[in-house]
Structure formats: C-alpha cells, structure tokens
Design a protein around this motif. Structure first.
Motif, short mmCIF file in Angstrom:
data_model
loop_
_atom_site.label_atom_id
_atom_site.label_comp_id
_atom_site.label_asym_id
_atom_site.label_seq_id
_atom_site.Cartn_x
_atom_site.Cartn_y
_atom_site.Cartn_z
N SER A 201 0.83 -1.21 0.00
CA SER A 201 0.00 0.00 0.00
C SER A 201 0.86 1.26 0.00
N ASP A 202 2.01 1.20 0.70
CA ASP A 202 2.93 2.34 0.70
C ASP A 202 3.48 2.59 -0.71
N ALA A 203 3.86 1.51 -1.37
CA ALA A 203 4.38 1.61 -2.73
C ALA A 203 3.33 2.21 -3.65
N ASN A 204 2.12 1.68 -3.56
CA ASN A 204 1.04 2.12 -4.44
C ASN A 204 0.73 3.60 -4.23
N GLU A 205 0.63 3.99 -2.97
CA GLU A 205 0.26 5.37 -2.66
C GLU A 205 1.31 6.35 -3.17
#
Length: 598
Positions: free
Chosen positions: A182-186
């Motif tokens: 989720s960190d990567a995506n955001e």
C-alpha cells in the motif's frame, strides 16, 4: 540435498549486498546482455518460472579454505566487467551460488545497480561511448508485438525523463525500498498524479488502472512472493561440489573446462589471485598492437606448456596442487614470454584478423622463455635478427598449412623437445624435418604456391603470403592494397577504359582481386593512394625515376611490363611468375630447374 523454503527476490538482493551470498571461484563471470536481463524481469512479472537455484552452505570455519567473489553490481563493458574478491570474516556462515549466478547478477544489476554498454560508432577509448543506464518500467502501457509484455528498458537519467500520456518511466529498483504494497502504491500513484498535473495532461482510466495494477504486481513478485526456489548443498568436500557444479553446467551456456580449471588454480595459488591475474593479463595482451582476441584458455594452455608440465591436456588431474604451485612460481616468466611472443607477431603485422590460430604463439613463447630473451632485445636487438626471421617464417608456414587446427595438444611436447635439443636460434629446419610427410608438415610444394597465388584480397592468408615477401621493418601498420585499384574493375568502367569485348573484360575481372594484384603498403601511404590510377599515383608520390624504380623493385613489379591500366592482364601474369619464383626461394621448395620461371 533438498528444496528449502523459497525466499523473496528482495531477501536475495539484501543477502548479496551484505555478502551473505557470494560467488565461488569456480563460477565464470557475468555474460548476460541487457535484453536478457529485461526478459528475466518480464518473465517474473508474468509469473513464468525462472528455474531453481543451487546454493552451497559454507561454514564459517571453512571460509578461508576457498576463494570467493562479490556479485557485480555496476556493469561496465570496458572498465568493470570482472568480479571483485570478497573480503569475508569467519564470523558467520555464507552461501556460495553454484547455479543461478547469471540470474541473480541480473536481478542485482536491475534492482540496485547499473549497466554501461558501448554505443555503436563510438571509439572504445571514449568515456561517452559507455553511458550509465538503470532499469526502468513503463507504468502506463504494455508492449505490443514484442517478446516482452512489460516494457522494461535500460535508460539513462535523461532518457527516463522523457514521459508523456503513454509513457511514465519508473526506476524498478525503487520498489524494494517499501515494506508494504500500500505504501508503494500510494507514493507511486501520487507521483503520477503530480506528473499529470504539472504537465497538464489527461491520463485515461485504462492507463491509470494499468499503472496501479503494475505497481502492485511489481511489489508482490519482488518483495512478497517466494520466487527464489533453491536446493541447499551442505557438503564440505570440494570434490563433491565440483562434480555437482560440472553436472549442472552441462546444459545451457556450458561451463568450459578452462573455467573450471581456472577456478581450481585460483583455489590452489597461495600468493597470487589466479583469476584476477589471468583475466587482467588477457585484457593486457589483447591490447597489444592493433588488437588480438586471446582468451584465458590460451593463457592456461600456455602455462601448462611453458612450465614444462608433462601432460598439458585440459584435465582436472593435471591441475594438481604441485602443478599449480609450479605455474604460480614461474608466472612472471610465463607472462613475460607470452607477452613478448605477441609483441613480436604484432611487430610482424599480425592482429586478431590475420592470426588464424591463436595457439600458434605457444611454441614461440616457449622458445622465448627457454632462452631467457626479453621482449626489448627480441624486438630490437641486432643479435635477434635471425631469430625474428626464423620465427616469422615458421609462423607463416604453420598458419598457411593449418598445423594448429583441431586439437594440437600432441604438438607441444614434441616442439618442447626440439627447442630444448637445438640450442641457439629458433629451430625452423629441425621442425620442418621432424614433420616431413605428416599431416602437420611445414613443407611446401609447387602446387601449394600455385594455390596460394589465387588467394583473394582481405584474406588472412593473403596477408601472410605477402608478409613472407615483404620485410615489414619498423613499427608501421601495413594494409593489403590493390596495386591497380579495384574501383576501376567494373564492366562499365572497363568498357569506358577501352576494354571493348566481354571476353577481354572477364580477363580483367577474374584477376584483379587476387594476390598478384596485391601489395603491402604502409597505412598512411595507402590512404594517400586511395583510388588513383597506378601510373598517376606513382608519378605523384615518387617524382624521380630512381624513386619509382625503387618502389617497383620493392613491390615485385616486372621490369619488362608497363603499368598502364590497359596492360593489366600482362602485368598480372608476369608479376605472378615473379612472386612464384620468390616464394619458391623463400620456402626452399625443391623443384627442377626447367619448371622455374625465367
């Protein structure tokens, strides 16, 4: 040995960084190209299997018994393509990679390093020829009509900045810095939004959806999924590990025996690093003169021959600790002799294109080492003039007769004996006598000369025959050159020159490209000559009659024939007879007097 629990690619990369994963000396060096790396990354993204890996657990107390190397991170085709030695403490166990080096190195370069390959049309010595590139992935669209589905590419920083509504280059290595998908995506999607807004672009829903899915996929396959499936070998016996290594490398890009033997030498040399020394030595000798194409096989074979080891075949049994110790002790003498031999043949005018059998330098190097001749004395001292002549003639004889074709291992012991039994100069006559009538004969007969005179322009054999005829003194670069320039030998130009019938023109066309119309001239002189007619150029380059006559004599021009273009066929035939007579004399061919040309 059994399958272990799979690990993630990110875990493997961290282990490589911390030198928990290292390369044993038995591994060859990195050989994959950028496209192979891109295909590997594409395969991982498409959930294709990338085969299993074979790891070898080396206990901490055994680390000092072997030689290990670091993985290559920043590949540079000219300056950085050799692995550096690993400096390992004995405080913990390590994993040595027996199978999977090319794949793991590719992953390491793609995720943490860079790749610098030579651009076409640039010179090797130019730093601009090798731009630094990192691996990027286009997050906006898939590829169409390509072997790859995902658009992985090695790009420079400047190239990666060229983005649009269809292209957004993401540096692939950044994905492993995240601890959660989720960190990567955001973060990545925020960057895309900023890019779209700053450039006042419109991104389609499909492109944005593709970008989000691609980032999620990228994180999962490299940071979450266990894509490194491996066997773990725990044996402490080097022989067993070597056997396993040979077996698993019997397919694909096969490990050469010399790779294995070099690794054994590396493990057994005490004072020197065999791998580092031999690789750097190969680079050094290939830069001599106008360039050669020698490899470590040649250096290893030379080492066996020059150190007088009885059995010089590439067998593991011949690479004993005793033999390796002998080679290590004599290495400086061996290296100097090989280098001197190559400098000498470069002095003769040979290079990678004209030296048709690299291993022909081994007897020359053995002679040099045995006699204790330095390269400076060999190349320039008057005391070695006869040796230079004898070696040059032997080399050309051996190459023209293809003596070193196939597997010439049986030659080296005999050559060693003859060189040792005949003190003084290079034993050309003794070598000719020894192999008379055999398939390794150095003798020539009249039919051989007739055949050689048909050799065409550009051939290494044409260069060698011309080298026999010409003294080639001095440190000049010599070119094969058409005496009557080839540019005039077309039907149209021949007709314009007054050669009226097709039969006459065919006489010209069938001759112009073969040896009696070829000469060796200095490179600078060849450029000046260019495509000028022979009689015009000769008058321009050598104004006086004495200078012209000296040139004609040096290049075997028949004195009774004119050099006008219209007289080409007659000039060619007369010069052919002169060259034949000269070669018969040089090669000491026994022939009845009535056959010799007048």
């Amino acid at each position: 040995m059994a399958y272990e629990k799979p690990i993630t690619i990110k875990e493997a990369i961290i282990a490589i960084q911390e030198q928990d994963y290292v390369l044993p000396s038995i591994q060859r060096e990195f050989v994959w190209g950028t496209y192979q790396i891109e295909i590997l990354f594409d395969s991982i993204m498409r959930d294709y299997p990338i085969s299993t890996f074979l790891f070898w657990k080396v206990k901490s107390e055994d680390i000092d018994k072997f030689k290990f190397y670091r993985f290559l991170k920043d590949y540079h085709e000219r300056d950085r393509k050799h692995n550096e030695p690993a400096e390992l403490s004995t405080s913990k166990d390590r994993i040595a990679i027996l199978d999977g080096q090319q794949r793991l190195t590719s992953l390491y370069i793609g995720l943490k390093g860079s790749d610098s390959r030579k651009l076409p049309k640039y010179k090797w010595e130019s730093d601009h020829a090798f731009p630094t590139k990192k691996l990027y992935l286009n997050l906006f669209s898939k590829l169409v009509d390509s072997d790859k589905e995902y658009d992985f590419r090695f790009l420079t920083k400047e190239e990666a900045k060229v983005n649009s509504e269809n292209t957004f280059w993401y540096q692939v290595g950044d994905i492993i810095k995240y601890s959660d998908v989720s960190d990567a995506n955001e973060e990545v999607m925020d960057s895309i939004d900023d890019f779209i807004e700053d450039n006042e672009l419109t991104l389609s829903k499909e492109a944005k959806k593709f970008a989000r899915r691609t980032i999620n996929k990228l994180y999962n396959v490299f940071c979450h999924d266990g894509n490194i499936n491996f066997f773990l070998e725990k044996s402490e016996e080097l022989d067993k590990v070597l056997q396993i290594f040979i077996r698993i490398n019997s397919g694909g890009t096969k490990l050469s025996y010399s790779d294995l033997l070099l690794s054994i030498a590396t493990a057994q040399w005490k004072e020197k690093d065999a791998r580092e020394i031999i690789h750097s030595f190969v680079d050094k000798i290939n830069s001599i003169g106008t360039g050669f194409n020698f490899n470590k096989d040649l250096v290893l074979k030379s080492s066996l021959v020059l150190s007088n080891i009885k059995d010089i075949r590439f067998h593991v049994d011949n690479f004993t600790s005793e033999n390796m110790s002998k080679i290590e002790k004599e290495w400086d003498e061996i290296a100097n002799a090989i280098s001197a031999a190559i400098k000498l043949i470069a002095h003769f005018g040979f290079n990678s294109k004209s030296l048709t059998a690299n291993n022909a330098i081994i007897p020359i190097a053995y002679f040099i080492k045995t006699r204790g001749i330095t390269d400076d004395v060999l190349l320039h001292h008057s005391s070695q003039e006869n040796n230079r002549k004898l070696i040059k003639e032997w080399l050309i004889r051996a190459l023209l007769k293809k003596v070193f074709g196939g597997t010439p291992d049986s030659l080296y012991p005999v050559y060693r004996n003859i060189i040792n039994q005949n003190e003084g100069n290079f034993p050309l006559e003794a070598l000719i006598d020894r192999y008379k009538g055999s398939n390794k004969s150095l003798e020539f007969h009249e039919e051989h000369i007739d055949h050689l005179l048909t050799t065409n322009y550009g051939s290494a054999f044409a260069f060698m025959v011309l080298s026999l005829l010409y003294p080639l003194k001095g440190n000049y670069e010599f070119h094969q050159d058409h005496i009557h320039p080839k540019t005039f030998f077309t039907n149209k130009k021949l007709e314009k020159a007054g050669i009226e019938t097709q039969e006459e023109r065919d006489e010209f066309l069938s001759r112009f490209n073969s040896l009696p119309n070829l000469q060796l001239i200095e490179a600078t002189e060849n450029k000046q000559k260019s495509a000028k007619k022979l009689n015009d150029w000769l008058t321009e380059a050598y104004p006086s009659e004495a200078e012209q006559n000296a040139f004609k004599h040096l290049h075997f021009f028949p004195t009774n024939e004119g050099i006008e273009f219209s007289n080409f066929v007659s000039f060619y035939e007369e010069r052919k007879e002169l060259l034949k007579k000269k070669l018969i004399s040089i090669l000491n061919i026994k022939i009845t007097e009535d056959i010799l040309p007048e």
